[in-house]
Design a protein around this motif. Sequence first.
Motif, PDB file in Angstrom:
ATOM      1  N   LEU A  62      -2.051  -6.416  -8.021  1.00  0.00           N
ATOM      2  CA  LEU A  62      -1.942  -4.938  -8.116  1.00  0.00           C
ATOM      3  C   LEU A  62      -3.208  -4.125  -8.800  1.00  0.00           C
ATOM      4  O   LEU A  62      -3.504  -4.884  -9.922  1.00  0.00           O
ATOM      5  CB  LEU A  62      -0.778  -4.233  -8.688  1.00  0.00           C
ATOM      6  N   ILE A  63      -3.823  -3.384  -8.423  1.00  0.00           N
ATOM      7  CA  ILE A  63      -4.941  -2.655  -9.224  1.00  0.00           C
ATOM      8  C   ILE A  63      -4.658  -1.173  -9.476  1.00  0.00           C
ATOM      9  O   ILE A  63      -4.208  -0.566  -8.405  1.00  0.00           O
ATOM     10  CB  ILE A  63      -5.975  -2.473  -8.311  1.00  0.00           C
ATOM     11  N   PHE A  64      -4.603  -0.954 -10.765  1.00  0.00           N
ATOM     12  CA  PHE A  64      -3.928   0.435 -11.135  1.00  0.00           C
ATOM     13  C   PHE A  64      -5.426   1.362 -11.826  1.00  0.00           C
ATOM     14  O   PHE A  64      -6.284   0.513 -12.374  1.00  0.00           O
ATOM     15  CB  PHE A  64      -3.002   0.110 -12.418  1.00  0.00           C
ATOM     16  N   LEU A 248     -11.091  -9.008  -7.655  1.00  0.00           N
ATOM     17  CA  LEU A 248     -11.913  -8.457  -6.296  1.00  0.00           C
ATOM     18  C   LEU A 248     -12.943  -9.528  -5.919  1.00  0.00           C
ATOM     19  O   LEU A 248     -13.148  -9.503  -4.538  1.00  0.00           O
ATOM     20  CB  LEU A 248     -12.881  -7.428  -6.893  1.00  0.00           C
ATOM     21  N   ASP A 249     -13.351 -10.361  -6.638  1.00  0.00           N
ATOM     22  CA  ASP A 249     -14.216 -11.282  -6.411  1.00  0.00           C
ATOM     23  C   ASP A 249     -13.372 -12.596  -5.817  1.00  0.00           C
ATOM     24  O   ASP A 249     -14.307 -13.752  -5.545  1.00  0.00           O
ATOM     25  CB  ASP A 249     -15.344 -11.807  -7.446  1.00  0.00           C
ATOM     26  N   SER A 250     -12.093 -12.813  -5.916  1.00  0.00           N
ATOM     27  CA  SER A 250     -11.596 -13.843  -5.436  1.00  0.00           C
ATOM     28  C   SER A 250     -11.031 -13.551  -4.009  1.00  0.00           C
ATOM     29  O   SER A 250     -11.402 -12.600  -3.581  1.00  0.00           O
ATOM     30  CB  SER A 250     -10.224 -14.110  -6.450  1.00  0.00           C
ATOM     31  N   LEU A 255      -3.363  -5.197  -3.699  1.00  0.00           N
ATOM     32  CA  LEU A 255      -2.771  -3.832  -3.412  1.00  0.00           C
ATOM     33  C   LEU A 255      -2.979  -2.771  -4.356  1.00  0.00           C
ATOM     34  O   LEU A 255      -3.119  -2.809  -5.739  1.00  0.00           O
ATOM     35  CB  LEU A 255      -1.025  -3.985  -3.789  1.00  0.00           C
ATOM     36  N   CYS A 256      -3.697  -1.808  -3.776  1.00  0.00           N
ATOM     37  CA  CYS A 256      -4.198  -0.639  -4.612  1.00  0.00           C
ATOM     38  C   CYS A 256      -2.956   0.417  -4.902  1.00  0.00           C
ATOM     39  O   CYS A 256      -2.382   0.779  -3.857  1.00  0.00           O
ATOM     40  CB  CYS A 256      -5.475   0.034  -3.996  1.00  0.00           C
ATOM     41  N   VAL A 257      -2.950   0.689  -6.088  1.00  0.00           N
ATOM     42  CA  VAL A 257      -1.936   1.614  -6.585  1.00  0.00           C
ATOM     43  C   VAL A 257      -2.564   3.040  -6.429  1.00  0.00           C
ATOM     44  O   VAL A 257      -3.453   3.302  -7.461  1.00  0.00           O
ATOM     45  CB  VAL A 257      -1.401   1.615  -7.838  1.00  0.00           C
ATOM     46  N   THR A 264     -12.253   2.960  -5.364  1.00  0.00           N
ATOM     47  CA  THR A 264     -13.088   2.142  -6.439  1.00  0.00           C
ATOM     48  C   THR A 264     -13.449   0.788  -5.920  1.00  0.00           C
ATOM     49  O   THR A 264     -14.534   0.486  -6.095  1.00  0.00           O
ATOM     50  CB  THR A 264     -12.293   2.362  -7.826  1.00  0.00           C
ATOM     51  N   VAL A 265     -12.518   0.122  -5.500  1.00  0.00           N
ATOM     52  CA  VAL A 265     -12.529  -1.245  -4.897  1.00  0.00           C
ATOM     53  C   VAL A 265     -13.293  -1.305  -3.915  1.00  0.00           C
ATOM     54  O   VAL A 265     -14.411  -2.063  -3.879  1.00  0.00           O
ATOM     55  CB  VAL A 265     -10.947  -1.766  -4.541  1.00  0.00           C
TER      56      VAL A 265
END
Length: 343
Positions: A62-64, A248-250, A255-257, A264-265
């Motif tokens: 998860l990306i917050f 992000l580089d993996s 899942l973007c919150v 941004t991603v």
Amino acid sequence: MNKLDPLLTSSYDFKLPEELIATHPVEPRDSARLLVYERATDMLTHTYFYELEKFIPKDAALIFNDTKVIKARLYGTKESGGKVELLINRPLNAVETNVYIRGRVKPGTKILFDEGLYAKIIRLHEDGSRDVLFFTEGKELRFEDLLPIIEKIGHIPLPPYMQREDAKEDEKDYQSVFARNEGAVAAPTASLHFTQEQHQRVCRTFKHAFVTLHVGAGTFKPVEEEEILKHPMHSEYYDISEEALKLLDSDTPILCVGTTSARTVEYYVQHGKKARGEANLFLHPNNPPQRVNYLLTNFHLPKSTLLMLVASFVGVEKALGLYEEAIKEHYRFYSYGDAMLIL
């Protein structure tokens, strides 16, 4: 439904009954409703936000967005005595700030506020925004020195569709429980559903990381051009943490919150992998996400770039179909409304 042209603004219009516009959040935060849509099976599930963990894919990270909303709405007067409402949009550099002003002003106009604060208009823009310098005691203020002053005298900048003044509760309600970096003038609203307990639980269970994108007032600007690609996309400052960069580089599914995390991603991936800077990426069906696998988001305004972003994941017909379902089931819309998870 007839085939809709994803590049026409009119394709993103829908009628929303006024009573479905949420003007206050539900209590507790995680009792908001959640519409889950699985693209692989075309399956819809109606549930509640506190059930979120059951639906998150086990291998997802998860990306917050940890931006914090500032008290960006200021009420003041011109030297002539006329009342003025000023909304901070974003800092341009250490001392110049881009703002929106209700009331006629020209370069050189001074606007007086409480606590000895005043602003001086230095330029006007065609989009209706203004650039100003802020001062106290004749001394130019840097943006970081302005923040503690507006914390005292400013107001939480609730979106205009709420049609009400901010109240004391909004200082807490219009802020995520993990808000940390001051600079947004609108909340990343998918984040508002997390209670402290649920956020800690999710973070214990799943890989996660934080980005910062300071949401600007442009996020509410409707697309007025007939063709969406002619819309001048607003720009917002972002900063991606080391932990987020590693994810992000993996090849970990992301899942973007919220739409702000997704922008941004995707800006990072599509524009040279810079860890910080200005993001102005426009996601829509003809520019779909390349790195984000899943999206958690609220229900957005008609003809908005946010609805177009949702359509970049599922297509315009399916996006409108999901919105129709949400309206039929009386979901609450917009910033204080309910949520949708796209898998």
